[in-house]
Design an enzyme around this catalytic site. Structure first.
Site, PDB file in Angstrom:
ATOM      1  CG  HIS A 165     -14.234  -2.687   6.585  1.00  0.00           C
ATOM      2  ND1 HIS A 165     -14.011  -4.078   6.859  1.00  0.00           N
ATOM      3  CD2 HIS A 165     -15.401  -2.595   6.771  1.00  0.00           C
ATOM      4  CE1 HIS A 165     -15.006  -4.820   6.851  1.00  0.00           C
ATOM      5  NE2 HIS A 165     -16.073  -3.997   7.301  1.00  0.00           N
TER       6      HIS A 165
ATOM      7  CB  SER B 210      -1.118  -0.099   1.190  1.00  0.00           C
ATOM      8  OG  SER B 210      -1.578   1.169   1.489  1.00  0.00           O
TER       9      SER B 210
ATOM     10  CG  HIS C  51      -6.955  -4.379   9.981  1.00  0.00           C
ATOM     11  ND1 HIS C  51      -7.118  -3.189   8.861  1.00  0.00           N
ATOM     12  CD2 HIS C  51      -8.226  -4.910   9.933  1.00  0.00           C
ATOM     13  CE1 HIS C  51      -8.192  -3.280   8.300  1.00  0.00           C
ATOM     14  NE2 HIS C  51      -8.894  -4.530   8.796  1.00  0.00           N
TER      15      HIS C  51
END
Ligand code: SAH
Ligand code: MG
Length: 215
Positions: free
Chosen positions: A173, A124, A148
């Site tokens: 999310h 990412s 996460h």
């Protein structure tokens, strides 16, 4: 515009971590985001097998906007072998490592959405720096559902929040304001700093999905 039967059918049999109500909310956020920032792009971090990607693509494809989905496809910590959410089918038999890319490709193919999604395989932060290269405020929507852990969530916020254009949407999310329901980093490292910066206001919340609009 309702999601087609064909896409809903593929959604129903695609592996992933997105309840229908949240997927529908994610889908419904795309139209207003594209109204504010015509043409997109919409960018997703964390494609996995394509479940959330299908919801997003169902909306971007009818609008003729671009969708880019980013994942290294080697799985987050919590879906590695031995962890609660691990799925032994999503493993490359040759290496024994996770590989969700073939599943993503099949989902898009089955849904007829292959040409509507740019699949990027990479980390990412690396892809983010490459795509943004100093540009701010160009994306209609960014959906963050990648790593996460504390550091990855912090980096995702740092790299991707500035990419959202005024009027565009930052969707996050696995936001757990209550620590007893799940991991903290998406809440503490992405959601909170985005809202506290004053740059974003909350426009929707369904399950652990939060939708913020850049003011
Ligand atoms: N959005 C998906 C679920 C994503 S799971 C769904 O709706 O089902 C999280 C994904 O993020 C995993 O596939 C993992 O490989 C990916 N990921 C974790 N850290 C990442 C990173 N630093 N860069 C790119 N992808 C990452
Ligand atoms: Mg998630």
């Amino acid at each position: 515009m309702p999601v087609s039967e064909r896409v809903l059918d593929v959604i129903a049999r695609t592996k992933g971590f997105m309840p229908v109500e949240e997927g529908q909310a994610l889908h419904d956020a795309v139209g207003p985001a594209l109204a504010a920032v015509p043409g997109g792009p919409v960018i997703e971090i964390g494609s996995y097998c394509g479940l959330s990607t299908l919801w997003l693509a169902a909306a971007t494809s009818v609008a003729g906007a671009s969708l880019v989905t980013v994942d290294h496809h080697r799985g987050s910590e919590e879906i590695q072998p031995g962890w609660e959410h691990h799925d032994p089918e999503v493993v490359d038999a040759r290496s024994g490592r996770m590989d969700s890319l073939p599943f993503l490709r099949r989902s898009l193919e089955d849904a007829g959405l292959e040409d509507d999604v740019v699949v990027v395989v990479g980390r990412s932060v690396v892809v983010g720096r490459l795509l943004t290269s100093g540009r701010a405020g160009f994306a209609a929507m960014v959906f963050i559902d990648g790593g996460h852990g504390d550091d990855l969530a912090r980096l995702d916020h740092e790299v991707w929040a500035p990419a959202v254009a005024p009027g565009g949407v930052l969707a996050i999310h696995d936001v757990h304001p209550d620590p007893s329901t799940g991991g903290r980093p998406p809440f503490e490292r992405i959601y909170r700093p985005a809202v506290e910066s004053g740059d974003f206001v909350e426009i929707g919340a369904v399950g652990t999905l939060r939708l913020l609009r850049r003011v």
